[in-house]
Design an enzyme around this catalytic site. Structure first.
Site, PDB file in Angstrom:
ATOM      1  N   GLU A   1      27.858  33.295  41.266  1.00  0.00           N
ATOM      2  CA  GLU A   1      28.544  34.239  40.368  1.00  0.00           C
ATOM      3  C   GLU A   1      30.045  33.927  40.341  1.00  0.00           C
ATOM      4  O   GLU A   1      30.669  33.886  39.281  1.00  0.00           O
ATOM      5  CB  GLU A   1      28.305  35.673  40.857  1.00  0.00           C
ATOM      6  CG  GLU A   1      29.113  36.713  40.109  1.00  0.00           C
ATOM      7  CD  GLU A   1      28.697  38.158  40.380  1.00  0.00           C
ATOM      8  OE1 GLU A   1      27.713  38.373  41.123  1.00  0.00           O
ATOM      9  OE2 GLU A   1      29.369  39.053  39.850  1.00  0.00           O
TER      10      GLU A   1
ATOM     11  N   GLN B   1      63.906  23.356  25.934  1.00  0.00           N
ATOM     12  CA  GLN B   1      63.513  22.831  27.242  1.00  0.00           C
ATOM     13  C   GLN B   1      62.655  23.855  28.004  1.00  0.00           C
ATOM     14  O   GLN B   1      61.730  23.492  28.730  1.00  0.00           O
ATOM     15  CB  GLN B   1      64.746  22.459  28.063  1.00  0.00           C
ATOM     16  CG  GLN B   1      64.373  21.625  29.271  1.00  0.00           C
ATOM     17  CD  GLN B   1      65.558  21.306  30.155  1.00  0.00           C
ATOM     18  OE1 GLN B   1      66.303  22.193  30.540  1.00  0.00           O
ATOM     19  NE2 GLN B   1      65.740  20.035  30.450  1.00  0.00           N
TER      20      GLN B   1
ATOM     21  N   GLY C   1      56.275  37.822  19.462  1.00  0.00           N
ATOM     22  CA  GLY C   1      55.595  39.050  19.012  1.00  0.00           C
ATOM     23  C   GLY C   1      54.217  38.807  18.447  1.00  0.00           C
ATOM     24  O   GLY C   1      53.309  39.622  18.616  1.00  0.00           O
TER      25      GLY C   1
ATOM     26  N   THR D   1      27.601  48.260  41.290  1.00  0.00           N
ATOM     27  CA  THR D   1      28.732  49.194  41.377  1.00  0.00           C
ATOM     28  C   THR D   1      28.349  50.619  40.986  1.00  0.00           C
ATOM     29  O   THR D   1      27.585  50.835  40.045  1.00  0.00           O
ATOM     30  CB  THR D   1      29.862  48.691  40.447  1.00  0.00           C
ATOM     31  OG1 THR D   1      30.120  47.328  40.766  1.00  0.00           O
ATOM     32  CG2 THR D   1      31.133  49.509  40.617  1.00  0.00           C
TER      33      THR D   1
ATOM     34  N   GLY E   1      33.669  40.740  42.710  1.00  0.00           N
ATOM     35  CA  GLY E   1      34.443  40.883  43.953  1.00  0.00           C
ATOM     36  C   GLY E   1      35.904  40.726  43.598  1.00  0.00           C
ATOM     37  O   GLY E   1      36.293  39.727  42.981  1.00  0.00           O
ATOM     38  N   THR E   2      36.719  41.729  43.952  1.00  0.00           N
ATOM     39  CA  THR E   2      38.141  41.641  43.568  1.00  0.00           C
ATOM     40  C   THR E   2      38.799  40.457  44.302  1.00  0.00           C
ATOM     41  O   THR E   2      38.267  39.967  45.302  1.00  0.00           O
ATOM     42  CB  THR E   2      38.912  42.924  43.946  1.00  0.00           C
ATOM     43  OG1 THR E   2      38.947  43.023  45.377  1.00  0.00           O
ATOM     44  CG2 THR E   2      38.282  44.170  43.346  1.00  0.00           C
TER      45      THR E   2
ATOM     46  N   ILE F   1      28.474  48.363  34.168  1.00  0.00           N
ATOM     47  CA  ILE F   1      27.391  47.377  34.196  1.00  0.00           C
ATOM     48  C   ILE F   1      27.392  46.517  32.924  1.00  0.00           C
ATOM     49  O   ILE F   1      27.131  47.007  31.814  1.00  0.00           O
ATOM     50  CB  ILE F   1      26.016  48.066  34.414  1.00  0.00           C
ATOM     51  CG1 ILE F   1      26.077  48.941  35.687  1.00  0.00           C
ATOM     52  CG2 ILE F   1      24.885  47.039  34.493  1.00  0.00           C
ATOM     53  CD1 ILE F   1      26.565  48.236  36.955  1.00  0.00           C
TER      54      ILE F   1
ATOM     55  N   LEU G   1      55.287  32.607  24.994  1.00  0.00           N
ATOM     56  CA  LEU G   1      55.717  31.532  24.090  1.00  0.00           C
ATOM     57  C   LEU G   1      55.327  31.812  22.636  1.00  0.00           C
ATOM     58  O   LEU G   1      55.875  31.201  21.722  1.00  0.00           O
ATOM     59  CB  LEU G   1      55.144  30.179  24.553  1.00  0.00           C
ATOM     60  CG  LEU G   1      55.753  29.632  25.855  1.00  0.00           C
ATOM     61  CD1 LEU G   1      54.988  28.395  26.319  1.00  0.00           C
ATOM     62  CD2 LEU G   1      57.234  29.301  25.693  1.00  0.00           C
ATOM     63  N   HIS G   2      54.384  32.707  22.442  1.00  0.00           N
ATOM     64  CA  HIS G   2      53.998  33.100  21.072  1.00  0.00           C
ATOM     65  C   HIS G   2      54.923  34.185  20.512  1.00  0.00           C
ATOM     66  O   HIS G   2      54.813  34.529  19.321  1.00  0.00           O
ATOM     67  CB  HIS G   2      52.571  33.661  21.045  1.00  0.00           C
ATOM     68  CG  HIS G   2      51.487  32.625  20.989  1.00  0.00           C
ATOM     69  ND1 HIS G   2      51.139  31.844  22.048  1.00  0.00           N
ATOM     70  CD2 HIS G   2      50.642  32.269  19.982  1.00  0.00           C
ATOM     71  CE1 HIS G   2      50.128  31.054  21.717  1.00  0.00           C
ATOM     72  NE2 HIS G   2      49.811  31.288  20.459  1.00  0.00           N
TER      73      HIS G   2
HETATM   74  C1  LIG Z   1      34.338  44.734  32.675  1.00  0.00           C
HETATM   75  C2  LIG Z   1      33.648  44.920  33.987  1.00  0.00           C
HETATM   76  C3  LIG Z   1      32.369  44.408  34.167  1.00  0.00           C
HETATM   77  C4  LIG Z   1      31.689  44.616  35.364  1.00  0.00           C
HETATM   78  N1  LIG Z   1      30.397  44.198  35.503  1.00  0.00           N
HETATM   79  C5  LIG Z   1      29.674  44.604  36.580  1.00  0.00           C
HETATM   80  C6  LIG Z   1      28.264  44.366  36.646  1.00  0.00           C
HETATM   81  O1  LIG Z   1      27.648  43.775  35.748  1.00  0.00           O
HETATM   82  N2  LIG Z   1      27.589  44.835  37.723  1.00  0.00           N
HETATM   83  C7  LIG Z   1      28.201  45.508  38.736  1.00  0.00           C
HETATM   84  O2  LIG Z   1      27.527  45.909  39.667  1.00  0.00           O
HETATM   85  N3  LIG Z   1      29.532  45.726  38.707  1.00  0.00           N
HETATM   86  C8  LIG Z   1      30.279  45.308  37.665  1.00  0.00           C
HETATM   87  N4  LIG Z   1      31.624  45.570  37.594  1.00  0.00           N
HETATM   88  C9  LIG Z   1      32.249  46.274  38.691  1.00  0.00           C
HETATM   89  C10 LIG Z   1      33.175  45.410  39.532  1.00  0.00           C
HETATM   90  O3  LIG Z   1      32.445  44.462  40.243  1.00  0.00           O
HETATM   91  C11 LIG Z   1      33.981  46.374  40.437  1.00  0.00           C
HETATM   92  O4  LIG Z   1      34.852  47.089  39.604  1.00  0.00           O
HETATM   93  C12 LIG Z   1      34.729  45.636  41.521  1.00  0.00           C
HETATM   94  O5  LIG Z   1      33.857  45.107  42.489  1.00  0.00           O
HETATM   95  C13 LIG Z   1      35.748  46.539  42.233  1.00  0.00           C
HETATM   96  O6  LIG Z   1      35.170  47.733  42.668  1.00  0.00           O
HETATM   97  P1  LIG Z   1      35.870  49.122  42.315  1.00  0.00           P
HETATM   98  O7  LIG Z   1      36.109  49.158  40.857  1.00  0.00           O
HETATM   99  O8  LIG Z   1      35.074  50.204  42.921  1.00  0.00           O
HETATM  100  O9  LIG Z   1      37.282  49.055  43.028  1.00  0.00           O
HETATM  101  P2  LIG Z   1      37.614  49.520  44.527  1.00  0.00           P
HETATM  102  O10 LIG Z   1      36.621  48.941  45.455  1.00  0.00           O
HETATM  103  O11 LIG Z   1      37.823  50.986  44.531  1.00  0.00           O
HETATM  104  O12 LIG Z   1      39.010  48.797  44.746  1.00  0.00           O
HETATM  105  C14 LIG Z   1      40.279  49.314  44.335  1.00  0.00           C
HETATM  106  C15 LIG Z   1      41.376  48.414  44.877  1.00  0.00           C
HETATM  107  O13 LIG Z   1      41.328  48.412  46.303  1.00  0.00           O
HETATM  108  C16 LIG Z   1      41.227  47.085  46.771  1.00  0.00           C
HETATM  109  N5  LIG Z   1      40.414  47.034  47.999  1.00  0.00           N
HETATM  110  C17 LIG Z   1      39.184  47.574  48.199  1.00  0.00           C
HETATM  111  N6  LIG Z   1      38.766  47.298  49.444  1.00  0.00           N
HETATM  112  C18 LIG Z   1      39.741  46.548  50.025  1.00  0.00           C
HETATM  113  C19 LIG Z   1      39.906  45.950  51.307  1.00  0.00           C
HETATM  114  N7  LIG Z   1      38.947  46.024  52.235  1.00  0.00           N
HETATM  115  N8  LIG Z   1      41.053  45.278  51.565  1.00  0.00           N
HETATM  116  C20 LIG Z   1      42.008  45.171  50.631  1.00  0.00           C
HETATM  117  N9  LIG Z   1      41.928  45.725  49.403  1.00  0.00           N
HETATM  118  C21 LIG Z   1      40.800  46.386  49.103  1.00  0.00           C
HETATM  119  C22 LIG Z   1      40.539  46.299  45.655  1.00  0.00           C
HETATM  120  O14 LIG Z   1      40.809  44.928  45.758  1.00  0.00           O
HETATM  121  C23 LIG Z   1      41.210  46.943  44.439  1.00  0.00           C
HETATM  122  O15 LIG Z   1      42.450  46.353  44.219  1.00  0.00           O
HETATM  123  C24 LIG Z   1      32.338  45.315  36.417  1.00  0.00           C
HETATM  124  C25 LIG Z   1      33.634  45.792  36.247  1.00  0.00           C
HETATM  125  C26 LIG Z   1      34.275  45.636  35.054  1.00  0.00           C
HETATM  126  C27 LIG Z   1      35.638  46.225  34.894  1.00  0.00           C
END
Ligand SMILES: Cc1cc2nc3c(=O)[nH]c(=O)nc-3n(C[C@H](O)[C@H](O)[C@H](O)COP(=O)(O)OP(=O)(O)OC[C@H]3O[C@@H](n4cnc5c(N)ncnc54)[C@H](O)[C@@H]3O)c2cc1C
Length: 382
Positions: A243, A280, A341, A127, A365-366, A158, A338-339
């Protein structure tokens, strides 16, 4: 209860030692590490000495050559105890497998023993500030100049970024070639021009040293190219299912722990003269959550089995990550409710788990990207 069938007696003995180790060596200090923004580096070496790092690595390089079930056990035990600062999953399940699967004999001999002992902490840097989901948009370049590459660019978010000694860096060796111009380089963090940036302040996972990294004319020896030039994108696609499975395994173990903490709490806490568990609403919420959790546990265990057999496909791994992490966030939210405050107080594990879990839907990957992967495969079907 549906008995789990993915683990052998040997796996369970290993679990026992991982659990005891974490209870004594990590849990009592994690709160402090959250304040420090990173775990104690010695923890890595202690874990290495116990055989908890990179259990899959072949014996030829000093590894135990075990199946992915051992990685899953380490992930589960870390997750159960809410020790989210410990980046062994990223190291053992994600970064090191690139060296095992695509490294040259020299690279394996040079780096793997240290990865196993904990002397070398790895990270993977995909990233960038301008490119996350759209990996083809990375702007870091590696230009060949005689016997080395000149690396320029920056990465962000990272995992293990501060501790990292060796980073798998995704860079463009041929910026005009799109995905076919992406390569992976093994970059040592003490290389001149390599700078570790801020240890980022996050909503959760506060003991995890998630960082920025900068490369300013870093000379990377040509022999540190991982696999073939221009093959990086293919390697990433091949490795991402493990992953995503690792994230899903983590999520479900965390859910099981959280429902346990919640059951204990609602039995103890009283309102209107009776335990919260007598309402309940509490009973129905717990019943609903546990039913979904049971179904997901069976699904994720089946994915683990498929992965042992090297049959876990990209789309199924994406489904596992999507379902497990969406559910994790839902469960933690309901359990926090359920906890009352107290659930919002950092000293309660449910509060930390709630904050720590949110990123599970974002990294690896989101979850929107998971839906793209799944739908692409669906629409290809005849
Ligand atoms: C705590 C943490 C640890 C991490 N560790 C690592 C690591 O070790 N190495 C590394 O390389 N990265 C790492 N990352 C990065 C992480 O993989 C990225 O944040 C993630 O892939 C999303 O990329 P972005 O933040 O650029 O969001 P963006 O790509 O800008 O996305 C923003 C929004 O747009 C949506 N979106 C984007 N494209 C599309 C599409 N085609 N269709 C629909 N929706 C879309 C996304 O789902 C999201 O909701 C880490 C992130 C965090 C927060």
């Amino acid at each position: 209860m549906i008995p789990r069938t993915v683990f052998s007696t040997e796996h369970e003995q290993f679990r026992d030692s991982v659990r005891k180790f974490l209870e004594t060596e990590a849990a009592p200090y994690h709160h402090q590490w959250e304040k420090d923004g990173q775990v104690d580096r010695e923890l890595w070496r202690k874990a290495g000495a116990m055989g908890f790092l990179c259990p899959q690595v072949p014996e030829a390089y000093g590894g135990l050559e075990l199946d992915f079930g051992y990685n899953a056990i380490v992930d589960e035990e870390i997750s159960r105890q809410g020790l989210t600062g410990i980046g062994w999953g990223l190291h053992s399940d994600i970064a090191v497998p690139y060296i095992v699967n695509y490294g040259t004999e020299e690279q394996k001999q040079k780096y793997l023993p240290g990865c196993i002992s904990g002397d070398i902490v790895t990270a993977i840097a995909m990233t960038e500030p301008g490119a996350g989901s759209d990996l083809q948009g990375v702007r870091t370049t590696a230009v060949k100049d005689g016997d080395h590459y000149v690396l320029n660019g920056s990465k962000t978010f990272i995992t293990n970024g501060q501790h990292a000694d060796l980073v798998v860096v995704v860079a463009k060796t041929d910026p005009a070639a799109g995905a076919a111009g992406v390569s992976l380089l093994l970059v040592e963090s003490d290389s001149p021009g390599f700078k570790k940036g801020t240890n980022l302040e996050k909503v959760g996972m506060k003991a995890q040293d998630t960082s920025e990294l900068f490369f300013d004319d870093v000379k990377v020896p040509a022999e540190n190219l991982l696999g073939g030039e221009g093959q990086g994108f293919i390697y990433l696609m091949q490795e991402l299912p493990q992953e995503r499975l690792s994230v899903a395994v983590n999520a479900i173990a965390n859910c099981e722990a959280a429902i346990g903490w919640t059951i204990e709490y609602v039995k103890d806490r009283k309102a209107f003269g009776k335990p919260i568990s007598a309402f309940q609403n509490t009973q129905f919420k717990l019943a609903e959550l546990d039913s979904e959790l049971t179904a997901l546990r069976v699904f994720i265990d089946r994915c683990l089995e498929l992965h042992y057999e090297e049959k876990l496909d990209v789309s199924t791994a994406a489904k596992a990550k999507l379902l497990a992490t969406d559910f994790q966030c839902k469960l933690l939210d309901e359990c926090m409710q359920l906890h009352g405050g107290f659930g919002y107080m950092w000293e309660y594990p449910i509060a930390r788990a709630w904050a720590d879990a949110r990123v599970q839907r974002i990294y690896a990957g989101t979850n929107e990207i998971m839906k793209l992967i799944i739908s692409r495969e669906l629409l290809k079907r005849e």
